[in-house]
Design a protein around this motif. Structure first.
Motif, mmCIF file in Angstrom:
data_model
loop_
_atom_site.group_PDB
_atom_site.id
_atom_site.type_symbol
_atom_site.label_atom_id
_atom_site.label_comp_id
_atom_site.label_asym_id
_atom_site.label_seq_id
_atom_site.Cartn_x
_atom_site.Cartn_y
_atom_site.Cartn_z
ATOM 1 N N LEU A 170 -53.220 -22.234 19.888
ATOM 2 C CA LEU A 170 -54.360 -21.653 20.329
ATOM 3 C C LEU A 170 -54.181 -20.283 21.160
ATOM 4 N N LEU B 1 -55.431 -22.323 15.422
ATOM 5 C CA LEU B 1 -56.951 -22.037 15.963
ATOM 6 C C LEU B 1 -57.004 -20.644 16.849
ATOM 7 N N VAL C 76 -60.723 -19.652 24.547
ATOM 8 C CA VAL C 76 -59.782 -20.686 24.389
ATOM 9 C C VAL C 76 -60.283 -21.818 25.071
ATOM 10 N N GLN D 233 -62.004 -22.677 21.073
ATOM 11 C CA GLN D 233 -61.020 -23.278 20.542
ATOM 12 C C GLN D 233 -60.475 -24.576 21.335
#
Length: 356
Positions: free
Chosen positions: A46, A93, A103, A116
């Motif tokens: 991520l 991601l 995130v 994410q």
């Protein structure tokens, strides 16, 4: 009389508390189910461009500008280069340009790719997550891309003192302002995993920092628009001050959130953009100033025509993946990536800064 009333009141309160305890004890607190052990295992990344694969090219359809999605996820990204068992899924991601809120669970600005962390929550229903790797923060208050753009402008105008003259005092404050935002993102990831039934021992959470894309060995004949239009003083500041200070800020965030930390600040030493002959040789691990000339012909793509500039190239992501693979396999809490002198990288221990 008063003493008797006080005694009765005490007995009443004790009895009420006891009854409440019995009531609560008869209704056990729901415990999240443990993650299903038979699900296929997965490593998930991520964050921003460092993990999306910006600069590696060949971007996944739907992430190269369609519907405003410029995440630029590449098959050459770090997660796809990791040394992992064949049965472990690799899931990316990360999104180029992402800030810490994207995130986390509450993304600001309505990014086209959404949260994410929420995507991670969906993955926990289909996979047994073993490692979550995060790289984020540079697009928040530090605005590292904006810094490099201002440094290019300083070269164009041959500004006295360059971009670093103005940024030296600002930079530590920018890093400090970034820290709570990254911390909130990591906390959200922890919450997602906890709700899915994971304990901290069930998976590893790794926060990695950023590698300097330029260094003082930049060739003078490449300090131009066909290579790296940057003043030497600014290149030294980016490599020796800005990137290390950013890494230190992220290291502290990792410590506060119980995450492992991988320091990439020195990962590209000797292999930065414009350190070799022209055209770039295999020893360079970072993109030089890169312009997508066809993109300039389209209004909606023109602002992203130089998006790949000063990001790792495919070789750079391979080297970072080597180091991250070693780090994940070694189960250490903190380490630094450094060139091994043989065209690759290795992990080495890193001392904690004072005050930890």
């Amino acid at each position: 009389m008063r003493a008797r009333l006080a005694k009765l009141l005490t007995l009443f309160l004790v009895g009420s508390v006891f009854a409440l305890v019995l009531l609560v004890s008869d209704r056990p607190v729901p415990v999240p189910p443990q993650p299903e052990p038979d699900l296929p295992r997965a490593v998930v990344t991520l964050g921003d461009s460092t993990l999306s694969g910006e600069g590696a090219g060949n971007y996944v359809p739907g992430t190269d500008g369609r519907n405003g999605n410029w995440c630029h996820r590449s098959p050459g990204a770090v997660v796809h280069q990791l040394s992992l068992p064949a049965d472990v899924e690799r899931i990316n991601l990360a999104c180029s340009g992402a800030r810490a809120s994207q995130v986390g669970l509450d993304p600001r600005g309505s990014p086209p790719d959404g949260s994410q962390a929420r995507q991670l929550a969906e993955l926990t229903e289909r996979y047994r997550i073993t490692d979550v790797v995060v790289a984020v923060g540079a697009n928040d208050d530090p605005d590292f891309v904006g810094v490099l753009n201002s440094c290019v402008n300083a070269w164009v105008g041959q500004q006295e003192g360059g971009c670093s003259k103005r940024l030296r005092e600002q930079w530590p404050h920018r890093v400090d302002e970034m820290r709570p935002k990254v911390s909130e993102a990591l906390s959200d990831i922890r919450s997602v995993m906890r709700r899915a039934g994971y304990t901290r021992g069930d998976y590893s959470l790794v926060l990695q920092s950023y590698a300097s894309p330029v260094g003082p060995d930049i060739r003078s004949d490449l300090q131009n628009l066909s290579g790296c239009p940057l003043l030497s003083s600014d290149v030294r500041w980016v490599r020796h001050t800005a990137v290390p200070q950013l890494s230190e800020g992220l290291r502290e965030v990792a410590r506060q959130n119980g995450a492992a930390f991988l320091d990439l600040s020195r990962a590209g030493y000797g292999h930065e953009a414009c350190t070799d002959s022209s055209p770039p040789a295999d020893s360079e691990w970072f993109q030089r100033l890169s312009v997508d000339w066809k993109a300039l012909e389209h209004e909606e793509r023109a602002p992203h025509a130089m998006q790949e500039s000063f990001h790792p190239n495919t070789r750079g992501y391979e080297r970072i993946a080597e180091c991250l693979s070693e780090f994940l396999d070694g189960h250490r809490n903190t380490a630094r990536c450094v060139p091994n002198g043989q065209g690759g990288v290795r992990t080495t221990s890193t001392e904690r800064a004072s005050g930890d």
